[in-house]
Enzyme design. Sequence first.
Site, PDB file in Angstrom:
ATOM      1  N   GLY A 240     -17.345 -23.729  -5.991  1.00 18.58           N
ATOM      2  CA  GLY A 240     -18.025 -24.897  -7.154  1.00 18.58           C
ATOM      3  C   GLY A 240     -19.046 -24.035  -8.012  1.00 18.58           C
ATOM      4  O   GLY A 240     -19.095 -23.980  -9.338  1.00 18.58           O
TER       5      GLY A 240
ATOM      6  N   LYS B 173     -21.543 -15.451  -5.768  1.00 15.97           N
ATOM      7  CA  LYS B 173     -20.534 -16.121  -5.036  1.00 15.97           C
ATOM      8  C   LYS B 173     -20.956 -17.387  -4.568  1.00 15.97           C
ATOM      9  O   LYS B 173     -21.987 -18.008  -5.118  1.00 15.97           O
ATOM     10  CB  LYS B 173     -20.179 -15.042  -3.736  1.00 15.97           C
ATOM     11  CG  LYS B 173     -19.760 -13.764  -4.162  1.00 15.97           C
ATOM     12  CD  LYS B 173     -19.834 -12.831  -2.959  1.00 15.97           C
ATOM     13  CE  LYS B 173     -19.204 -11.270  -3.314  1.00 15.97           C
ATOM     14  NZ  LYS B 173     -19.361 -10.397  -2.093  1.00 15.97           N
ATOM     15  N   GLY B 174     -20.487 -17.930  -3.425  1.00 14.01           N
ATOM     16  CA  GLY B 174     -20.879 -19.248  -3.010  1.00 14.01           C
ATOM     17  C   GLY B 174     -21.999 -18.935  -1.623  1.00 14.01           C
ATOM     18  O   GLY B 174     -22.004 -17.917  -1.004  1.00 14.01           O
ATOM     19  N   VAL B 175     -22.595 -20.068  -1.410  1.00 16.80           N
ATOM     20  CA  VAL B 175     -23.701 -19.851  -0.368  1.00 16.80           C
ATOM     21  C   VAL B 175     -23.574 -21.177   0.680  1.00 16.80           C
ATOM     22  O   VAL B 175     -23.950 -21.234   1.839  1.00 16.80           O
ATOM     23  CB  VAL B 175     -24.793 -19.371  -0.712  1.00 16.80           C
ATOM     24  CG1 VAL B 175     -25.810 -20.707  -1.461  1.00 16.80           C
ATOM     25  CG2 VAL B 175     -25.819 -18.958   0.143  1.00 16.80           C
ATOM     26  N   GLY B 176     -23.301 -22.333   0.073  1.00 13.60           N
ATOM     27  CA  GLY B 176     -23.279 -23.407   0.530  1.00 13.60           C
ATOM     28  C   GLY B 176     -22.705 -23.715   2.231  1.00 13.60           C
ATOM     29  O   GLY B 176     -22.936 -24.424   2.647  1.00 13.60           O
ATOM     30  N   GLU B 177     -21.504 -22.892   2.250  1.00 15.83           N
ATOM     31  CA  GLU B 177     -20.556 -23.010   3.619  1.00 15.83           C
ATOM     32  C   GLU B 177     -21.002 -21.780   4.416  1.00 15.83           C
ATOM     33  O   GLU B 177     -21.057 -22.022   5.682  1.00 15.83           O
ATOM     34  CB  GLU B 177     -19.161 -23.238   3.135  1.00 15.83           C
ATOM     35  CG  GLU B 177     -18.873 -24.227   2.430  1.00 15.83           C
ATOM     36  CD  GLU B 177     -17.405 -24.751   2.222  1.00 15.83           C
ATOM     37  OE1 GLU B 177     -16.595 -23.533   2.248  1.00 15.83           O
ATOM     38  OE2 GLU B 177     -17.111 -25.597   2.084  1.00 15.83           O
TER      39      GLU B 177
ATOM     40  N   PHE C 235     -19.201 -33.087   1.752  1.00 16.12           N
ATOM     41  CA  PHE C 235     -18.754 -31.953   2.950  1.00 16.12           C
ATOM     42  C   PHE C 235     -17.277 -32.004   3.096  1.00 16.12           C
ATOM     43  O   PHE C 235     -16.768 -31.645   4.154  1.00 16.12           O
ATOM     44  CB  PHE C 235     -19.426 -32.553   4.213  1.00 16.12           C
ATOM     45  CG  PHE C 235     -20.862 -32.766   4.127  1.00 16.12           C
ATOM     46  CD1 PHE C 235     -21.654 -31.867   3.752  1.00 16.12           C
ATOM     47  CD2 PHE C 235     -21.411 -34.047   4.645  1.00 16.12           C
ATOM     48  CE1 PHE C 235     -23.057 -32.187   3.965  1.00 16.12           C
ATOM     49  CE2 PHE C 235     -22.734 -34.274   4.346  1.00 16.12           C
ATOM     50  CZ  PHE C 235     -23.727 -33.440   3.974  1.00 16.12           C
TER      51      PHE C 235
END
Length: 732
Positions: A511, A688-692, A243
């Site tokens: 990432g 793109k990113g999605v975790g945040e 995190f």
Amino acid sequence: MKFDKPATTNPIDRLKVVGQPIRRIDGELKTTGGAKYAYEWHDPDISYVYGYPVASAISKGRIKSIDTSAAKRAPGVLSVVTTLDVGKREKGEYNTASLFGGDVIEHYHQAIAVVVAATFEQARAAASLVKVDYAEEKGVFDLSAEKANAKKPDESQKPDTSVGDFATAFDAADVTLDQIYTTPDQSHAMMEPHASIAAWNGDEVTVWTSSQMIDWWRSDLATTLGVDKDKIHLMSPFIGGGFGGKLFLRADAVLAAFAAKDVGKPVKVTLPRPIMANNTTHRPATIQRIRIGAGRDGKITAIAHESWSGNLPDGAPETAVNQSRLLYAGANRMTAMRLATLDLPEGNAMRAPGEAPGLMALEIAIDEVAEKLGLDPIAFRIINDTQVDPENPDRPFSHRDLIGCLKLGSERFGWADRPKVASQRQGNWLIGMGVAAAFRDNLVLPSAARVKLGKDGIITVETDMTDIGTGSYTIIAQTAAEMMGVSVDKVAVQLGDSRFPISAGSGGQFGANSSTSGVYAACVKLRDAIAQKLGFNSEDAVFEDGVVKSGNRSVPLAEAAGDEGLVGEDKMEWGDLTKTHQQSTFGAHFVEVGVDVATGETRIRRMLAVCAAGRILNPITARSQVIGAMTMGAGGALTEELAVDTKRGFFVNHDLAGYEVPVHADIPHQDVVFLDETDPMSSPMKAKGVGELGLCGVSAAIANAIYNATGVRLRNYPMTLDKLIGSLPDVA
């Protein structure tokens, strides 16, 4: 390879493997105990010993002396290495505070010694015998008390922005809001503690650790140890959560390296849970002032967001105004960040730094203005949507569908049935619904990989990318499989080793997109090498079903490899597309809560996230990221707070008994929907990113649902029952 033009059609677009719901290729290892985490590495031929940290009992001052005599006489003790023994050390590039070395105490629980013994228990017992004489100094620990003394951060932090004439537009607005919101200090509270094993071989050291960013750690460890970077071999193939708390080198790796050098044996060091909160980094508290002016037509005419946070000297601010620069339209705008110097432990990146705490405030404020205007909160957000950067109208978004997220979420969640404020009761529960927009910038970093084709037809990917539970192994395997025309079971992925090409690492939501792009680039090189060897034109060669085809020729991949195999290695670098187009991810969070009429306890009843984040590389791993983020948002809204002792300068509730994170009983069924979209401006993966993104806005949606249920507007997190119980409505 340089990505400086929008992606066109490429092999990834076949979506035979990429984009498919393939289960984690590392899942069996993790569920059966076969995955070795940092502290678990074990060679039966090696005799390991154990280090236990000694942490500072003061928050600011100097060490006058350290008496280790009793500890050294304790059973099983091999050595005690103190901060005075190693002397002052140069800090790494990414460390605000000193991790170990010298006599200066910068914060509570700073590492000041490590006791090495034959067993963990012996080391722990002996650590309690170390006696330290301090020269304590007066510190500053209260953000609210220091708010007036906060300073403008360095311009590199881009602390202030201004467009138009905010003050005049705000004064002239038909409807205005001017409110203060606060968010507390928060802990990463990841499952796996910070842990390392260090072993020296001559002047070279191998470190098994729990690191999100292999190359950053390796560089900063070299600086702290005073050795050449090439002398450090760092490995972190499995990580039990980070995190952001494992983005930067931490004390466990430093202590293990110094201790192993001293005793001449491999040393295991883990930071005990009660030390982690104060010894490592945390999300800093914020005080945020938001002012919004709007016309009767619902359009925002003026918006200002100011934020105050604190950190150690030379630390950075919590960038809580980031999303307010980009999320909503409005001709007259202002943002500002101010930073107070505090002697608390280092504040640094925690999942979605900036946007997570910023949206906790902004998305309550948006609901408050909507109510003043008599508008539905979703309608108000849609009215103020923008397809260009509000601070730079000549710079459009590469792809933005916030409206699509809000509309689809509204339908799926049954928003039309949302009760009026404080009007619906079911038994002992007041029921309410809330919504919030989600926003997170799309970041990319250079990322390299090496891809090998063996004579057995197996594709092996090597990159120092890490997997912090996010699914890196799986999506990297999918990328290589798609590019080389094989099934996932024909791909072997090796991660988390500094001997491999340097990747983007895991963090900042960059990432997945960055690392798979690096693998894409390496696969292009390997495809070229295979085509050249077979006498094919690279542009014409088709890789599918384990063979290479061109015209009427077809050659199995294994045959193309020959006895020696073939290798492709490359690095994905990025051009200026982020300068011409704003790249961001969007979403909408919907929450239903019940608030107990007698106790004020809030229970989440259901949750929905709708995300627009480019191509979803794997819907299973992406959903896992979002539901984990939604859970984190629930904790941020209702329970999580590092309580500060403003006299002694430390976080009091520094374990998982006192720092309350959500448990299974707190979390209902969670629905996640991904919009079907791609963003060619983002990368060759069009992802793109999605975790945040899955965290951003969740806490505010819960806050807005509490208001809808009770009519009580809370602006200070966490929203505990004591803040509600005295103000519940008559319907209760």
